[in-house]
Design an enzyme around this catalytic site. Structure first.
Site, short mmCIF file in Angstrom:
data_model
loop_
_atom_site.label_atom_id
_atom_site.label_comp_id
_atom_site.label_asym_id
_atom_site.label_seq_id
_atom_site.Cartn_x
_atom_site.Cartn_y
_atom_site.Cartn_z
N GLU A 195 -3.29 0.67 13.80
CA GLU A 195 -4.06 1.91 13.61
C GLU A 195 -5.10 2.08 14.71
O GLU A 195 -5.26 3.16 15.27
CB GLU A 195 -4.75 1.90 12.24
CG GLU A 195 -3.82 2.18 11.08
CD GLU A 195 -4.59 2.50 9.80
OE1 GLU A 195 -5.67 3.13 9.91
OE2 GLU A 195 -4.12 2.13 8.71
N SER A 262 10.45 -12.69 10.95
CA SER A 262 11.40 -13.58 10.27
C SER A 262 12.81 -13.01 10.34
O SER A 262 13.01 -11.83 10.65
CB SER A 262 11.06 -13.81 8.79
OG SER A 262 9.75 -14.28 8.64
N ASP A 337 -5.01 0.63 5.17
CA ASP A 337 -5.51 1.86 5.79
C ASP A 337 -6.99 1.70 6.12
O ASP A 337 -7.76 1.16 5.31
CB ASP A 337 -5.33 3.06 4.85
CG ASP A 337 -3.97 3.72 4.96
OD1 ASP A 337 -3.17 3.27 5.82
OD2 ASP A 337 -3.70 4.66 4.20
#
Length: 820
Positions: A195, A262, A337
């Site tokens: 972000e 992974s 967020d």
């Protein structure tokens, strides 16, 4: 003069004797802390004798008559081998590293105190089910039994590091294990960094299309254009803010590009040569010495269970039982967020909400610091979550004056029942049962790949945030916290988590690739961990009608880079066979030699070949050339090559070839110009660091797996004993992934990969295999400190059998814990 000489000789002799005695004393104390695997020890808190059989790799097979005693035995075994590792993990989660390391860990402690992980773990304890509470308490008792034994028998404090550092070991508690699981969530989450980077890049680029080039969406349904970050928050913003240094000692949060990854893939009986289900899994984490993983077997009431554990947590996190096997991959669920919170200019104790200004929820927290005065933090929470320090994640660059940044994150639940889900998984008897038991898992979010005797499945587990369709940034950049549509609206139902049960093709798998095409807000994520490895995996899976354990091992260890095969023809399109003859020793001749080598290379990132190093240096230099003039110092944050960006540029997708033109030069550069210059840059770097004999280069020399001791790894001389380095194949985009560091003088060091590998075959369960990248012991004087490392490096495994007689026949010791 003679008298002075005699006294100098005497003093010198005394000094030498003192040093020798000090070394001998240190060695004695260090050896005292080596665990004795062959003994009988009376302990309180157990219901019957526990037998811990150490096979020849020191994997404990814990035989107990009750589940409670089995967890007690696991706690004792973890504390025998990994007490220092557990100490550091617990202190990290608590934000108490500075008590033993001083000011150099203050940044880490400050972040963890702000996140409040440990108090949230304490609050989560009573929300576990009865079986989990029993397991946590028994595990804690086992750890404490080992601590008591160390103290009563003066066993060198249990680990050499605990002798070096004054770190008194407090009794283990159930909340400690839950806190470590929350810490894992932090280490596996990368959306905060994404972000911030997207916001910072948006501030520097004048076109949203260019933002989609350098930070591309995975192929699939397109994303509607987002607003520029500057339009979301009130300015001014520092577009040219300096990057925060990445030199934090014992960081709790990963650098961008080094969060979870992974591989996991499974085959149903119809796609198996033996008519039994198959599963391969290799979770990827940062390399450390000892490895993050610890192998163990527990004998529970439901039967035996064996696999990889995390010291400090009483579960088999990845592995198998007699009826079920499970593997995990990072789901890349967007479960974080950032919110820009406006402080009331008339009252700094308040922040703006959709309903007006509201007081922060505050609490004082004292950080004690070795050799320095303690500091007192004022922890602040908003409706959206804890307020983060500006000194982390480069938040300073995206935070307007008079504002702070808060974090919403699923792992911040005070009623976190993820531990109960993990304990329950070990008792599941079928794929459907495992999926149902995992509905109470909250964080870290994972793709859970499952097999039982007849079926295969993959299910995303973890809480999925519910966002408004009108969210201003769709959770992709920090957003105003006072706008109601930006705030989370709870979580989505578990039934909405992606699920692939009994797929028609008989094979299911994940390489951190995009798994579903869903439009916002029902999506999983915009940012995924892989767009390349999955292509090679698909080819290997579809290339055989049926698979075997060995074909799954072959896929797990595959080192062919689809990325190199795809991008080299684009990068060298106008360079191959177009140059004029050049004299030996000239840059042109060196370039021709490099191109000739790459033209005949199949993309295999083998440690013994020169081509992978030439390719890796070239493509790294190419991205640097493409972005540096546009992004300036922010280019330093793009530490790893983004293959989709390179492809967009050289295929001119949406006009992306404009990245090739150097905006500060009069000439209009073509992509061929930049590619040639980047190759020359790469060859200069190779010559300075590895020599000019291109044919003699070895990728493994640059791509050493660096298993670094978390604390002593940089101490001169001592680091030679505590660090484990291994020449390795693979790369950033191969199935046998060896993620490079991307920074510093050794940008191709292998620092993040599969520290655990397991392959499970239900046609013959005891033929299943597993391995970790170092050894079972965390004690650097133990022969089990690195004994599995060479097996791991060579792509070999050890048996993963529940046959207790087999373990007993080759045991290196048997510990019997008895009632007093």
């Amino acid at each position: 003069m003679v008298l002075v000489f005699r006294w100098l000789l005497r003093l010198s002799t005394l000094a030498v004797v003192a040093v020798v005695l000090g070394v001998l004393a240190t060695q004695y104390l260090a050896k005292r802390s080596l665990p004795d695997y062959d003994k009988e020890l009376p302990v309180s808190g157990i219901t019957a004798t526990i037998e811990i059989i150490r096979d020849n790799a020191a994997v404990p097979h814990i035989m107990a008559l009750s589940d409670r005693d089995a967890f007690f035995g696991l706690g004792y075994s973890h504390a025998q081998d990994r007490l220092w590792q557990m100490t550091v993990l617990r202190r990290t989660a608590q934000g108490r590293l500075s008590e033993i390391f001083g000011t150099r860990t203050l940044k880490t402690d400050t972040l963890l105190r702000r996140l409040d992980l440990y108090p949230l773990a304490v609050q989560s304890v009573p929300h576990q089910n009865a079986a989990t509470l029993d397991a946590l308490e028994a595990y804690s008792a086992g750890v404490n039994a080992r601590i008591s034994e160390i103290n009563s028998k003066s066993l060198g404090r249990g680990a050499p590091e605990l002798f070096v550092f004054n770190a008194p070991m407090a009794p283990w508690q159930p909340a400690d294990s839950i806190a470590i699981m929350k810490l894992m969530s932090l280490q596996l989450s990368g959306h905060i960094s994404e972000e911030v980077l997207r916001a910072r890049t948006s501030l520097l680029l004048d076109d949203n299309q260019r933002l989609s080039d350098i930070l591309p969406d995975m192929p699939g349904i397109g994303v509607a254009a987002l607003p520029e970050y500057a339009s979301l928050v009130p300015g001014p913003l520092n577009r040219l803010a300096a990057n925060q240094p990445d030199d934090t000692f014992l960081p709790a949060a990963p650098r961008r590009g080094l969060a979870g990854a992974s591989n996991a893939f499974a085959a149903a009986p119809g796609r198996s040569a033996s008519q039994g289900t198959l599963l391969a899994n290799d979770p990827h984490l940062g390399f450390t010495a000892p490895a993050f993983w610890y192998l163990a077997r527990l004998e529970l009431a439901e039967g035996g269970v064996i696999g990889g554990t995390v010291p400090g947590i009483p579960t088999i996190a990845v592995g198998r039982s007699e009826k079920l096997a499970w593997g995990v991959t990072s789901s890349y669920l967007d479960d974080q967020d950032l919110f820009i919170e406006e402080i009331n200019p008339d009252n700094t104790e308040e922040y703006r909400t959709p309903d007006g200004f509201k007081p922060f929820v505050t609490r004082k927290s004292i950080i004690n610091i070795k050799d320095a005065a303690p500091i007192t933090l004022t922890l602040r929470w908003t409706d959206n979550g804890p307020v983060l320090p500006r000194s982390t994640y480069d938040l300073e660059a995206v935070t307007p004056p008079g504002h702070v940044v808060a974090l919403s994150w699923t792992a911040l639940s005070p009623k976190d029942t993820s531990m109960s889900a993990a304990i329950g998984l070990m008792t599941a008897t079928s794929v459907e049962d495992a999926i149902d038991l995992s509905r109470i898992h909250i964080a870290p979010s994972q793709n859970l790949t499952l097999i039982d005797g007849s079926n295969v499945a993959m299910k995303l587990v973890g809480a999925m945030p519910r966002r408004s369709p009108n969210h201003q940034s769709q959770g992709r950049m920090p957003s105003p916290g006072w706008v109601a549509d930006n705030r989370w609206q709870g979580t989505l139902p578990y039934s909405s988590n992606p699920e692939f049960l009994a797929p028609e093709g008989g094979i299911v798998g994940n390489t951190n690739n995009k798994t579903v095409d869903r439009s916002f807000p029902n999506h999983v994520s915009f940012d995924w961990g892989d767009s390349q490895r999955v292509q090679r995996w698909q080819g290997l899976m579809q290339g055989r009608k049926v698979h075997t354990r060995d074909s799954f091992i072959e896929a797990q260890l595959d080192t062919v880079s689809v990325t190199a095969r795809s991008l080299l023809p684009l990068m060298g399109r106008d360079l191959w066979y177009t140059g004029e003859a050049a004299a030996a020793g000239t840059p042109e001749r060196l370039r021709q030699r490099a191109l000739d080598l790459l033209a005949n290379w199949n993309g295999e990132m083998n440690e013994y070949l020169p081509e992978p190093l030439i390719y890796a240096a070239w493509i790294r230099a190419l991205q640097e050339r493409l972005i540096r003039d546009d992004l300036g110092t922010l280019a330093d944050k793009y530490t790893h090559v983004e293959p989709l960006f390179i492809e967009r540029v050289f295929r001119n997708v949406g006009g992306a070839s404009k990245w090739c033109d150097v905006i500060r030069s009069v000439k209009i550069e073509s992509c061929a110009d930049i590619s040639r210059l980047a190759l020359d840059d790469a060859l200069i770097w190779i010559e300075e660091n590895h020599g000019s004999a291109l044919e003699s280069l070895r990728w493994g020399t640059a791509h050493e797996a660096t298993h670094k001791h978390t604390v002593l790894g940089d101490v001169p001389i001592l680091r030679s004993f505590v660090n484990i380095t291994q020449s390795t194949s693979g790369g950033d985009n191969t199935l046998m992934r060896g993620r490079t560091s991307g920074i510093g003088p050794t940008p191709f060091s292998n620092v993040h990969g599969a520290a655990y590998r397991g392959v499970y075959d239900f046609a013959d369960p005891d033929s299943s295999v597993f391995v970790i990248s170092t050894g079972q012991s965390g004690h650097f004087l133990s022969r089990h400190y690195d004994d599995l490392g060479q097996l791991w490096r060579r792509g070999e495994y050890i048996p993963m059998s529940l046959d207790v007689d087999l373990a007993r026949a080759a045991s290196v010791g048997i510990t019997k814990l008895t009632k007093p």
